[in-house]
Design a protein around this motif. Structure first.
Motif, mmCIF file in Angstrom:
data_model
loop_
_atom_site.group_PDB
_atom_site.id
_atom_site.type_symbol
_atom_site.label_atom_id
_atom_site.label_comp_id
_atom_site.label_asym_id
_atom_site.label_seq_id
_atom_site.Cartn_x
_atom_site.Cartn_y
_atom_site.Cartn_z
ATOM 1 N N ARG A 152 0.827 -1.213 0.000
ATOM 2 C CA ARG A 152 0.000 0.000 0.000
ATOM 3 C C ARG A 152 0.857 1.257 0.000
ATOM 4 N N SER A 153 2.093 1.132 0.444
ATOM 5 C CA SER A 153 3.001 2.276 0.537
ATOM 6 C C SER A 153 3.876 2.366 -0.698
ATOM 7 N N ARG A 154 4.439 3.532 -0.893
ATOM 8 C CA ARG A 154 5.338 3.777 -2.007
ATOM 9 C C ARG A 154 6.698 4.207 -1.467
ATOM 10 N N ILE A 155 7.730 3.748 -2.145
ATOM 11 C CA ILE A 155 9.092 4.194 -1.853
ATOM 12 C C ILE A 155 9.431 5.268 -2.883
ATOM 13 N N LEU A 156 9.934 6.382 -2.394
ATOM 14 C CA LEU A 156 10.313 7.496 -3.263
ATOM 15 C C LEU A 156 11.814 7.421 -3.524
ATOM 16 N N ARG A 157 12.182 7.659 -4.766
ATOM 17 C CA ARG A 157 13.581 7.544 -5.162
ATOM 18 C C ARG A 157 13.872 8.629 -6.198
ATOM 19 N N LEU A 158 15.015 9.283 -6.058
ATOM 20 C CA LEU A 158 15.430 10.260 -7.065
ATOM 21 C C LEU A 158 15.771 9.545 -8.366
ATOM 22 N N THR A 159 15.377 10.120 -9.471
ATOM 23 C CA THR A 159 15.759 9.601 -10.780
ATOM 24 C C THR A 159 17.043 10.312 -11.221
ATOM 25 N N THR A 160 17.568 9.928 -12.346
ATOM 26 C CA THR A 160 18.733 10.612 -12.908
ATOM 27 C C THR A 160 18.395 12.076 -13.161
ATOM 28 N N ALA A 161 17.203 12.334 -13.696
ATOM 29 C CA ALA A 161 16.774 13.719 -13.928
ATOM 30 C C ALA A 161 16.616 14.469 -12.602
#
Length: 170
Positions: A88-97
Motif C-alpha cells: 500500500r506504501s510507495r518508496i520514493l527515489r530520485l531519478t537521474t533527472a
C-alpha cells in the motif's frame, strides 16, 4: 539567562530571515517550486524513503507532501515504486533527472550564498552554520506544539473581529 530584549531582537532578526528565504526562492529553476526543491533535497540527503518519512522530514501534512511529490514525479525527478514490505506504501527515489535537478539547485544556492556572503570569513560562516544548526536542533520537530508555560495571545485580527457574533463581544 538572556534578557527579554535579547529574545525580542532575536525574534526580529529571525523574522528578517524571510527576506533571505525569498531571495533563495527566486533562484529556483523554472518549474521547480520550493516544496519540490525541498523534497528533492531531502531525498538527496537521506536516500530512498516512504512518503510518510518525507512528510515527517518536511514537517508538513501528507496531503502537502503528496502534492510536492506528484509535481516532482510528473517532471520525472522522483520515481514512486511499491514498498516491498507494504504494497500500500510507495518508496520514493530520485531519478537521474532528479539528481540533475538537485545538482542545479545546489549550484544556484551555493553561487548566491557565495556572492552575498563573499565578505564573510571562513570562521564567520562556520560560526553561523553551527549556531543555525543548534537553533534548529533546539526547536526539534516544528510540527509539535510550543512548550511554553504560558502563551501570550495576540490581539484579534480584523478578520476575527469582523466574524464575531454579538454574543462573543468585541
Amino acid at each position: 539567562m538572556a534578557e527579554r530584549a535579547q529574545f525580542e531582537e532575536l525574534a526580529r532578526q529571525l523574522s528578517a530571515v524571510g527576506a533571505v528565504k525569498r531571495d533563495l526562492g527566486r533562484i529556483l529553476p523554472p518549474g521547480c517550486p520550493g516544496g519540490s526543491a525541498a523534497a528533492l533535497t531531502l531525498l538527496g540527503r537521506h536516500g530512498d524513503m516512504r512518503m510518510s518519512k518525507l512528510a515527517e522530514l518536511l514537517a508538513v501534512d501528507m496531503s502537502v507532501t503528496s502534492r510536492h511529490v506528484a509535481h516532482a514525479a510528473d517532471r520525472g525527478w522522483i520515481m514512486r515504486s511499491p514498498d516491498p514490505t507494504d504494497k500500500r506504501s510507495r518508496i520514493l527515489r530520485l531519478t537521474t533527472a532528479g539528481r540533475a535537478q538537485l545538482d542545479e539547485l545546489s549550484r544556484r544556492t551555493t553561487e548566491l550564498l557565495a556572492e552575498r556572503l563573499s565578505t564573510w570569513s571562513d570562521d564567520d560562516l562556520g560560526h553561523l552554520t553551527r549556531l543555525l544548526t543548534r537553533l534548529r536542533e533546539n526547536f526539534g520537530d516544528c510540527r509539535s506544539a510550543p512548550r511554553l508555560a504560558h502563551v501570550v495571545s495576540a490581539p484579534p485580527s480584523v478578520a476575527d473581529r469582523n466574524t464575531r457574533t454579538p454574543a462573543q463581544g468585541t
